[in-house]
Design an enzyme around this catalytic site. Structure first.
Site, PDB file in Angstrom:
ATOM      1  N   GLY A  24       0.824  -1.205   0.000  1.00 46.02           N
ATOM      2  CA  GLY A  24       0.000   0.000   0.000  1.00 46.02           C
ATOM      3  C   GLY A  24       0.855   1.250   0.000  1.00 46.02           C
ATOM      4  N   ASN A  26       1.584   3.220  -2.340  1.00 46.14           N
ATOM      5  CA  ASN A  26       1.274   4.205  -3.370  1.00 46.14           C
ATOM      6  C   ASN A  26       0.361   5.328  -2.892  1.00 46.14           C
ATOM      7  OD1 ASN A  26      -0.543   1.774  -3.475  1.00 46.14           O
ATOM      8  ND2 ASN A  26      -1.784   3.209  -4.672  1.00 46.14           N
ATOM      9  N   GLY A  28      -1.688   7.351   0.918  1.00 43.53           N
ATOM     10  CA  GLY A  28      -1.999   7.398   2.338  1.00 43.53           C
ATOM     11  C   GLY A  28      -0.805   7.198   3.239  1.00 43.53           C
ATOM     12  N   ILE A  29      -1.017   6.409   4.291  1.00 41.90           N
ATOM     13  CA  ILE A  29       0.028   6.170   5.287  1.00 41.90           C
ATOM     14  C   ILE A  29       1.257   5.534   4.650  1.00 41.90           C
ATOM     15  CG2 ILE A  29       0.601   4.822   7.348  1.00 41.90           C
ATOM     16  CD1 ILE A  29      -2.318   5.192   8.235  1.00 41.90           C
ATOM     17  N   GLY A  30       1.062   4.618   3.711  1.00 43.26           N
ATOM     18  CA  GLY A  30       2.192   3.957   3.076  1.00 43.26           C
ATOM     19  C   GLY A  30       3.074   4.931   2.329  1.00 43.26           C
ATOM     20  N   TYR A 178     -13.982  -5.807   9.144  1.00 40.99           N
ATOM     21  CA  TYR A 178     -12.800  -4.967   9.303  1.00 40.99           C
ATOM     22  C   TYR A 178     -12.187  -5.160  10.687  1.00 40.99           C
ATOM     23  CZ  TYR A 178      -9.849  -0.806   9.470  1.00 40.99           C
ATOM     24  OH  TYR A 178      -8.776   0.059   9.597  1.00 40.99           O
TER      25      TYR A 178
END
Length: 311
Positions: A24, A26, A28-30, A178
């Site tokens: 991930g 690409n 947000g947090i990543g 989730y």
């Protein structure tokens, strides 16, 4: 338990010579994690489903840090064949010093399944990462001081997050699935810490507090779609701040394997990372063993901690 009174990404020590692989990566947090690590000298491998978006993210990292070293890895955690292909590429050629299990999905309004017939939320957020970690492990074992940092969430504490009916076959609730996946992230990481206790590997799990990232894209109705922008402004922190617990877990000399880390602020949206309260029973070794065995069975991937990396 040793922690610092205050910490920011400015306290990250030099990461030159270390490689970070971020699922991930690409957005947000990543992406914020990648920017910060590249700024401190790390080489970053951004993993995600879209080649186009990965290339754009790599460009963004290089734009922020002119000397950044970036690579990309196409990885679809909801497809175990994609997981295998991506992990094989890394396992055969790389040394991974920092492995971030960051990617995820949430709030899918209807029960969906992965390419392999697994419930999509748990299948992506936990099982995809489990299979990827297992198969990329030789690259982790090559590092003299590897850390595995897995992203969880406050939702892991919710009662609906119990791991019974892991695939939500009896009943499905979007946030229940989730919560299960986020509890599984914690239980898996603590079991990984136990299984690697006699090795240099350190396994830590984090929660970002409350942050507005692309995970919130799946609303369950008109009210959700209306409230989300308001929540973004009033209740949630930024992706940049939400990356602090992951960065602290990956780079601080004050952490220990098996810690659960989140922001210290009372509202848990921002602030200096600190050890956080675990969900009740998440540190039960019996639950860890059950989840590990179930994960191997569901994915068909055996996770051999003792497997040696090729020299």
């Amino acid at each position: 338990m040793t922690t610092v009174n205050h910490w920011t990404p400015g306290d990250i020590p030099d990461q030159a010579g270390r490689t970070a692989l971020i699922t991930g990566g690409n957005s947000g947090i990543g992406l914020e994690t990648a920017r910060a690590l590249a700024r401190h000298g790390a080489r970053v491998i951004l993993a995600g489903r879209s080649r186009t978006r990965l290339d754009q993210a790599a460009e963004a990292v290089r734009a922020a840090t002119s000397e950044a070293r970036t690579d990309t890895l196409v990885l679809d955690l909801s497809d175990l064949s994609s997981v295998r292909d991506a992990a094989t590429r890394i396992a055969e050629t790389e040394t991974v010093d920092l492995l971030f299990n960051n990617a995820g999905v949430m709030n899918l309004p209807e029960r969906r399944t992965t390419h392999d017939g697994l419930e999509m939320t748990v299948g992506t957020n936990h099982l995809g990462h489990f299979a990827f970690n297992a198969q990329v492990w030789p690259a982790v074992r090559r590092s003299p001081a590897p850390r595995v940092v897995t992203g969880s969430a406050i939702a892991a504490r919710w009662p609906m997050g119990r791991l019974e009916d892991l695939m939500s076959e009896k009943s499905y609730r979007a946030m229940g699935a989730y919560a299960k996946s986020k509890r599984a992230n914690i239980v898996y990481t603590l079991e990984l810490a136990r299984r690697t206790a006699s090795s240099p590997v350190e396994a830590l799990v984090v929660h970002p507090g409350a942050a507005m990232t692309n995970l919130q894209q799946h609303g369950t109705g008109p009210l959700s779609r209306m409230v989300t922008p308001i929540a973004a402004r009033l209740l949630m922190g930024s992706a940049e701040g939400a990356a602090w617990p992951s960065l602290y877990a990956a780079t601080s000399p004050h952490v220990q394997s098996g810690w659960f880390i989140g922001p210290a602020g009372r509202d848990q949206t921002s602030g200096t990372p600190r050890p956080a309260k675990l969900p009740t029973g998440a540190d039960d070794p019996a639950e860890g063993r059950r989840l590990w065995a179930a994960s191997e069975q569901l994915t068909g991937v055996l996770f051999d901690i003792e497997a040696e990396a090729a020299v």
